[in-house]
Design an enzyme around this catalytic site. Structure first.
Site, PDB file in Angstrom:
ATOM      1  N   ARG A  46       0.841  -1.217   0.000  1.00 19.36           N
ATOM      2  CA  ARG A  46       0.000   0.000   0.000  1.00 19.36           C
ATOM      3  C   ARG A  46       0.867   1.255   0.000  1.00 19.36           C
ATOM      4  O   ARG A  46       0.475   2.306  -0.493  1.00 19.36           O
ATOM      5  CB  ARG A  46      -0.967  -0.011   1.197  1.00 19.36           C
ATOM      6  CG  ARG A  46      -1.678   1.325   1.428  1.00 19.36           C
ATOM      7  CD  ARG A  46      -3.022   1.191   2.153  1.00 19.36           C
ATOM      8  NE  ARG A  46      -2.925   0.385   3.341  1.00 19.36           N
ATOM      9  CZ  ARG A  46      -2.511   0.816   4.549  1.00 19.36           C
ATOM     10  NH1 ARG A  46      -2.156   2.072   4.715  1.00 19.36           N
ATOM     11  NH2 ARG A  46      -2.463  -0.002   5.580  1.00 19.36           N
ATOM     12  N   TYR A  99     -14.288  19.250 -14.323  1.00 16.84           N
ATOM     13  CA  TYR A  99     -14.962  17.944 -14.499  1.00 16.84           C
ATOM     14  C   TYR A  99     -16.118  17.766 -13.502  1.00 16.84           C
ATOM     15  O   TYR A  99     -15.966  18.048 -12.303  1.00 16.84           O
ATOM     16  CB  TYR A  99     -13.908  16.843 -14.335  1.00 16.84           C
ATOM     17  CG  TYR A  99     -14.471  15.468 -14.144  1.00 16.84           C
ATOM     18  CD1 TYR A  99     -15.271  14.875 -15.117  1.00 16.84           C
ATOM     19  CD2 TYR A  99     -14.200  14.754 -12.984  1.00 16.84           C
ATOM     20  CE1 TYR A  99     -15.792  13.610 -14.930  1.00 16.84           C
ATOM     21  CE2 TYR A  99     -14.710  13.480 -12.786  1.00 16.84           C
ATOM     22  CZ  TYR A  99     -15.514  12.916 -13.770  1.00 16.84           C
ATOM     23  OH  TYR A  99     -16.027  11.670 -13.578  1.00 16.84           O
ATOM     24  N   ASP A 171      -5.627  19.667 -13.564  1.00 15.16           N
ATOM     25  CA  ASP A 171      -6.113  18.407 -14.117  1.00 15.16           C
ATOM     26  C   ASP A 171      -5.768  18.424 -15.607  1.00 15.16           C
ATOM     27  O   ASP A 171      -6.362  19.163 -16.384  1.00 15.16           O
ATOM     28  CB  ASP A 171      -7.630  18.302 -13.886  1.00 15.16           C
ATOM     29  CG  ASP A 171      -8.197  16.969 -14.350  1.00 15.16           C
ATOM     30  OD1 ASP A 171      -7.621  16.372 -15.277  1.00 15.16           O
ATOM     31  OD2 ASP A 171      -9.225  16.538 -13.805  1.00 15.16           O
ATOM     32  N   LYS A 196      -8.051   7.798 -18.983  1.00 18.50           N
ATOM     33  CA  LYS A 196      -8.327   8.390 -20.292  1.00 18.50           C
ATOM     34  C   LYS A 196      -7.145   8.181 -21.248  1.00 18.50           C
ATOM     35  O   LYS A 196      -6.838   7.054 -21.586  1.00 18.50           O
ATOM     36  CB  LYS A 196      -8.705   9.855 -20.093  1.00 18.50           C
ATOM     37  CG  LYS A 196      -9.771  10.067 -18.993  1.00 18.50           C
ATOM     38  CD  LYS A 196     -11.101   9.492 -19.389  1.00 18.50           C
ATOM     39  CE  LYS A 196     -12.100   9.216 -18.295  1.00 18.50           C
ATOM     40  NZ  LYS A 196     -12.100   9.877 -17.050  1.00 18.50           N
TER      41      LYS A 196
HETATM   42  C1  PLP Z   1     -11.062  15.665 -16.650  1.00 15.63           C
HETATM   43  C2  PLP Z   1     -11.323  14.527 -15.711  1.00 15.63           C
HETATM   44  N1  PLP Z   1     -10.737  14.525 -14.505  1.00 15.63           N
HETATM   45  C3  PLP Z   1     -10.943  13.523 -13.619  1.00 15.63           C
HETATM   46  C4  PLP Z   1     -11.774  12.474 -13.918  1.00 15.63           C
HETATM   47  C5  PLP Z   1     -11.998  11.383 -12.896  1.00 15.63           C
HETATM   48  O1  PLP Z   1     -11.242  10.282 -13.222  1.00 15.63           O
HETATM   49  P1  PLP Z   1     -11.636   8.751 -12.877  1.00 15.63           P
HETATM   50  O2  PLP Z   1     -12.927   8.456 -13.553  1.00 15.63           O
HETATM   51  O3  PLP Z   1     -10.462   8.005 -13.367  1.00 15.63           O
HETATM   52  O4  PLP Z   1     -11.781   8.693 -11.391  1.00 15.63           O
HETATM   53  C6  PLP Z   1     -12.387  12.426 -15.177  1.00 15.63           C
HETATM   54  C7  PLP Z   1     -13.288  11.301 -15.524  1.00 15.63           C
HETATM   55  O5  PLP Z   1     -14.061  11.364 -16.432  1.00 15.63           O
HETATM   56  C8  PLP Z   1     -12.159  13.481 -16.088  1.00 15.63           C
HETATM   57  O6  PLP Z   1     -12.735  13.492 -17.299  1.00 15.63           O
END
Ligand code: PLP
Length: 382
Positions: A46, A99, A171, A196
């Site tokens: 972990r 997001y 992000d 992604k």
């Molecule tokens: C821009 C963005 N940030 C964060 C996330 C969250 O990621 P996860 O679904 O891997 O937890 C997403 C998911 O769609 C996203 O599009």
């Protein structure tokens, strides 16, 4: 020898000298390790795992940071970073159209535990000055944003935030490290939903965070260990495998997206196309200066907001699949108002421009003529 080119870094970065005979990173499944030396690197999985460590070192090379952490999802990366820097009573400033899952994390969980947040339209970096309060600790932005493709000037926002002693987390999911490196532009932390583009094949849920300083890395690592959202060895391996082709995939995503954006912008049934590298895009100059290519994501507005017509359009597609998520080799299409951004209050959707006719396209790496024919057929039906 120094690894210079991006693809060379994708393939070899973080792996040099780590294994004697293997050509690919081995998967270390052991949850615990025999204790043989004082201060040995690996004690319990972990905290640290050799396969995950290779992935983290590769991410540091690609995102130009000093160290990285891999998480069990993008949202685990985001929530752990926030909990590391922000206490109850303190505040986070978020890009206005960050997001949807980041918004619901703040709306439904963090705010109920006393963490305050506010949205700022970070396209206008100067607006930050008026919004920063004594309680603000962290600025969290996304560029390009989801789904309105807004671009934030990362350098400018970082400069303003740092003048006030704040941390800046970006992000970078939509851009991927191939198109932009936020730490190089001044940010403190670069986060990815590795689900992604980094994963690229719609078969992994994962997240990463890369840091500018060891101090921030150690702090977030401690929180990750305590909260527990680590990436498994097998998923770390899958992600390592995926990242090796990141440059070639991104080149094709971007090339296909540029052609499709141009096609859509000349189509009579399309009212508007949001793609950073289209000349008509309102922040074209900033996008060109900050990003290497335009990316694989396009949002566009159909000429109509009639839900029945939108349904006919989406259901007429045969190659493109109606699904949330993005960044995979296959093209995915979705209606943010009823899918990814459904949980947002109606008035917020309206303010951001998330109308029923807004469609988000994650352009895959298929043959672009096939993708355009698919769109042509579906648009003919409405
Ligand atoms: C821009 C963005 N940030 C964060 C996330 C969250 O990621 P996860 O679904 O891997 O937890 C997403 C998911 O769609 C996203 O599009």
């Amino acid at each position: 020898m120094e690894l210079k080119g991006f693809s060379t870094k994708c393939i070899h970065g973080g792996e040099e000298g780590k294994y004697e005979f293997d050509v690919i990173p081995p998967i270390h499944l052991s949850s615990t390790y025999q204790l043989k030396y004082e201060d040995q690197d690996f004690v319990y999985s972990r905290v640290d795992n050799p396969t995950r460590r290779v992935l983290e070192d590769k991410m540091s090379v690609l995102e130009k940071g000093v160290a990285s952490l891999a998480f069990s999802s993008g949202i685990a990366a985001i929530s752990t970073v926030v909990l590391s820097f922000v206490k109850p009573g303190e505040e986070v400033i978020l890009s206005e159209d960050i997001y949807g899952g980041t918004k619901t994390l703040f709306m439904e969980i963090l705010s109920k535990r006393g963490i305050k947040y506010k949205y700022v339209d970070t396209r206008y970096a100067d607006r930050l000055e008026d919004e920063i309060s004594d309680d603000t600790r962290l600025v969290m932005i996304e560029s390009p944003s989801n789904p309105m493709m807004r671009i934030t000037d990362i350098e400018k926002v970082s400069k303003i935030a740092h003048e006030h002693g704040l941390k800046v987390a970006v992000d970078n999911t939509f851009a991927s490290p191939y198109l932009q490196n936020p730490i190089e532009l001044g940010a403190d932390i670069t986060i990815h939903s590795a689900t992604k583009y980094l994963g690229g094949h719609s078969d992994i849920i994962a997240g990463t965070a890369t840091f500018k300083t060891m101090e921030d890395y150690e702090l977030v690592k401690l929180h990750r260990t305590r909260l527990g959202g680590v990436l498994s060895p097998f998923d770390s391996y899958l992600l390592l495998r995926s990242i090796k082709t990141l440059e070639v995939r991104m080149e094709r995503h971007c090339k296909n997206a540029m052609e499709i954006a141009e096609y859509l912008s000349n189509h009579p049934k399309v009212e508007d196309v949001l793609y950073p590298f289209l000349k008509s895009f309102p922040q074209y100059d900033l996008a060109r200066s900050q990003m290497r290519l335009g990316g694989g994501m396009i949002s566009f507005k159909l000429y109509t907001d009639d839900q029945d017509k939108v349904d006919v359009f989406l259901n007429s597609l045969s190659i493109m699949k109606k699904a949330v998520s993005l960044g995979g080799v296959e093209t995915l299409i979705e209606q943010p108002a009823t899918m990814t951004h459904r949980a947002l209050p109606d008035e917020e959707k309206k303010r951001l421009g998330i109308t029923p006719g807004l469609i988000r396209l994650s352009v895959g790496i298929e043959n672009v003529e096939d993708l355009i024919s698919d769109l042509e057929n579906a648009l003919r039906n409405i």
